[in-house]
Design an enzyme around this catalytic site. Structure first.
Site, PDB file in Angstrom:
ATOM      1  N   GLY A  77      18.325  20.458 -10.754  1.00 48.92           N
ATOM      2  CA  GLY A  77      17.837  20.607 -12.261  1.00 48.92           C
ATOM      3  C   GLY A  77      18.540  21.626 -12.949  1.00 48.92           C
ATOM      4  NE  ARG A  78      16.206  26.552 -11.438  1.00 48.67           N
ATOM      5  CZ  ARG A  78      15.439  27.401 -11.556  1.00 48.67           C
ATOM      6  NH1 ARG A  78      15.434  28.277 -12.153  1.00 48.67           N
ATOM      7  NH2 ARG A  78      14.604  27.309 -10.309  1.00 48.67           N
TER       8      ARG A  78
ATOM      9  CG  ASP B 185      12.281  20.176  -3.048  1.00 49.95           C
ATOM     10  OD1 ASP B 185      11.267  20.036  -2.843  1.00 49.95           O
ATOM     11  OD2 ASP B 185      12.482  20.850  -4.040  1.00 49.95           O
TER      12      ASP B 185
HETATM   13  P1  AMP Z   1      12.084  24.647  -7.278  1.00 45.44           P
HETATM   14  O1  AMP Z   1      10.879  24.805  -7.376  1.00 45.44           O
HETATM   15  O2  AMP Z   1      13.138  25.763  -7.870  1.00 45.44           O
HETATM   16  O3  AMP Z   1      12.570  24.421  -5.797  1.00 45.44           O
HETATM   17  O4  AMP Z   1      12.666  23.437  -8.229  1.00 45.44           O
HETATM   18  C1  AMP Z   1      12.049  22.322  -8.056  1.00 45.44           C
HETATM   19  C2  AMP Z   1      12.705  21.183  -8.836  1.00 45.44           C
HETATM   20  O5  AMP Z   1      12.541  21.575 -10.322  1.00 45.44           O
HETATM   21  C3  AMP Z   1      14.199  21.112  -8.669  1.00 45.44           C
HETATM   22  O6  AMP Z   1      14.492  19.984  -8.740  1.00 45.44           O
HETATM   23  C4  AMP Z   1      14.824  22.039  -9.634  1.00 45.44           C
HETATM   24  O7  AMP Z   1      16.088  21.826  -9.897  1.00 45.44           O
HETATM   25  C5  AMP Z   1      13.840  21.956 -10.985  1.00 45.44           C
HETATM   26  N1  AMP Z   1      13.890  23.008 -11.807  1.00 45.44           N
HETATM   27  C6  AMP Z   1      13.093  24.376 -11.642  1.00 45.44           C
HETATM   28  N2  AMP Z   1      13.476  25.016 -12.804  1.00 45.44           N
HETATM   29  C7  AMP Z   1      14.347  24.362 -13.694  1.00 45.44           C
HETATM   30  C8  AMP Z   1      14.991  24.419 -14.849  1.00 45.44           C
HETATM   31  N3  AMP Z   1      14.781  25.760 -15.769  1.00 45.44           N
HETATM   32  N4  AMP Z   1      15.568  23.685 -15.430  1.00 45.44           N
HETATM   33  C9  AMP Z   1      15.788  22.347 -15.060  1.00 45.44           C
HETATM   34  N5  AMP Z   1      15.125  22.121 -13.445  1.00 45.44           N
HETATM   35  C10 AMP Z   1      14.378  22.919 -12.994  1.00 45.44           C
HETATM   36 MG    MG Z   2      14.449  24.126  -5.417  1.00 39.14          MG
END
Ligand code: AMP
Ligand code: MG
Length: 514
Positions: free
Chosen positions: A101-102, A269
């Protein structure tokens, strides 16, 4: 830098969406989608990991183009950017498509030793997988990831690495406490590297859609690149692949327990296929020892990802991977065998690791009970996990227990509790007498196993506050300390968390907002 050596083998090997469209959407069947970085007008490079850059074959910064690359502001033509699609189980539930996502990939580079390294930015803009978020990162979470991943590396724990950290020059809106009070924060972008960023979720994504041919290609690709020891012509290669992933995962979790690391968001993930610690969010080292501790405020009701649950959760995550790989392996008994091996391997290695922490050169039957007793004492007396072992190193029969341990305990302690500790320490001395090595060798074992410096959350919190004020003093000091975690370079870091930070959000607990 050798930016011209960066290539994108994914493009030739897997189905991808080459539209370059950053609009958020489902990308069924695709392993990746091309997407451009958004580019920043006024970025500023804060940290560059020159040593890592040399190791992976990128070399030193030579010109503005290199700085622009690290800052994600402009790229040479051969760097064709993309994000990958993955799915996953979050907090125990199937979450469907997630994806980078980022994170945006630059591609990969191979060094002179033939080692491949993938390079990606985190916070360089929105991707098809941004799921209503902005694809940006704030300085707060980027500093945390940069420093912590490097800290883990220097502790000797498998992890993704940090190559650079830049201020993006942008302001980013975040609701840090999820309480409706969103505020602008400094934006940042970091580059990170790993031999492979493949996660359990990449395989779950393809398997859930019954894209078995692509699933097989992805496993073959991983075997080819990351597991050369697996015989590619063997009919059991996919079962061996799963066994390797399971072993690496068990070994990683043992290492987390050694240093008291709590990941905080062990969704599938966020599980690396190479057993690397990945995706640093609301993580924390333990200050006071507690099996129930979770730094993640989102995880508070169930404490699914609490310190003491991490092995169990890793195994649960491996179950999900086993399900995803089943169409290739088709042997339930074999998969169940591997999942049972996980427990055995984990506990064997865990107990061997604990023995080293206490300076035992051998593992005796009685030790399992001894370790449980130690856990109970640390938990009951709220003893600092890292400092407990430091104090043990200088403890002798004549040391006053109260004097020695009071300063590493967080809450007030009764006489009865100190007596319990005293008894435990007597048992410890008796157990040390059963060593077959000298006292000096036993101490050496402890010094190599027990870090003197851990990157406590309150230190990160202070460092981030300083950086927000434009100061880098603490950052520079932490960078030195984390490179030498088994030494005590700055004695002021070898103390328990100051009481001022007890229970404070951002230092002792954190949300996922980043
Ligand atoms: P995480 O909890 O960091 O593992 O993120 C879970 C999902 O949310 C993943 O697919 C990330 O890429 C997406 N994600 C988290 N923060 C962001 C952000 N600021 N912009 C885009 N996608 C995000
Ligand atoms: Mg993640």
């Amino acid at each position: 830098m050798n930016l011209d050596l960066i290539t994108q083998p994914y493009f030739e090997n897997f189905p991808g969406d080459f539209s370059g469209n950053a609009m958020q959407r489902q990308t069924p069947k695709m392993v990746f989608s091309t997407v451009d970085i958004m580019g920043f007008d006024t970025p500023e490079l804060l940290i560059f990991n020159e040593k890592l850059s040399q190791e992976i074959g990128l070399g030193s910064i030579e010109n503005q183009q290199d700085v622009d690359f690290l800052n994600a502001s402009s790229l040479p033509e051969n760097v064709k950017t993309y994000s990958t699609a993955y799915a996953g189980h979050q907090f125990g539930n199937w979450a469907g498509q997630l994806g980078d996502g980022r994170a945006i990939f630059a591609g990969e580079i191979t060094n002179k030793k033939g080692q491949r390294t993938e390079i990606q930015w985190k916070g360089a803009g929105a991707t098809p997988y941004s799921r209503h978020a902005d694809g940006r990162a704030v300085l707060r979470s980027s500093v945390r990831e940069y420093l912590m991943s490097e800290s883990m590396h220097h502790l000797g724990i498998p992890t993704t690495r940090a190559l650079s950290l830049s201020l993006s020059g942008e302001k980013v809106l975040r609701d840090m406490l999820y309480d409706g009070n969103a505020a602008y924060e400094k934006g940042a972008v970091m580059t990170r590297t790993a031999p492979s960023f493949l996660r359990f979720g990449h395989f779950e994504f393809l398997s859930a859609q019954k894209e078995i041919e692509t699933l097989q290609k992805l496993v073959d690709f991983s075997i080819e690149n990351d597991f050369p020891e697996i015989d590619k012509s063997s009919s059991t290669k996919y079962a061996e692949f799963f066994q390797k992933v399971s072993d690496l995962t068990a070994d990683m979790i043992v290492e987390w327990y050694r240093v008291g690391f709590v990941h905080g968001v062990m969704n599938t993930d966020n599980m690396s296929i190479l057993g690397l610690t990945i995706d640093y969010g609301p993580f924390s080292f333990l200050d006071e020892y507690h099996l129930n501790f979770t730094p993640n405020t989102t995880d508070l009701p169930g404490r699914r990802y609490a310190f003491g649950n991490q092995a169990k959760i890793a195994q649960w995550n491996l179950w999900q991977l086993a399900n995803a790989l089943f169409p290739l392996i088709k042997d339930e008994t074999k998969l169940e065998g591997t999942l049972n091996d996980f427990n055995e391997r984990f506990w064997k290695k865990h107990d061997e690791m604990m023995a080293k922490k206490f300076g035992f050169d051998n593992l005796l039957e009685e030790d399992a009970q001894f370790f449980t007793d130690a856990q109970e004492i640390m938990q009951d007396l709220t003893i600092d996990y890292t400092l407990f072992f430091k104090q043990l190193e200088s403890f002798t029969e004549n040391t006053d227990c109260k004097l020695q341990f009071e300063e590493v305990i967080y809450t007030s302690t009764s006489t009865a509790q100190f007596e319990k500790l005293q008894l435990f320490l007597q048992k410890y001395q008796e157990r040390l007498d059963k060593n077959t090595i000298s006292k000096i060798a036993s101490l050496e074992l402890m010094r190599k196993t027990n870090p003197k410096f851990i990157l406590r959350n309150y230190l990160l919190f202070e460092c981030i506050n300083e950086l927000n004020d434009g100061k880098k003093d603490l950052l520079n000091k932490l960078l030195i300390a984390l490179e030498n975690p088994y030494e005590e370079i700055f004695p002021e870091f070898s103390v328990k968390r100051p009481s001022l930070y007890d229970g404070q959000t951002g230092s002792s607990t954190l949300s996922c907002s980043s």
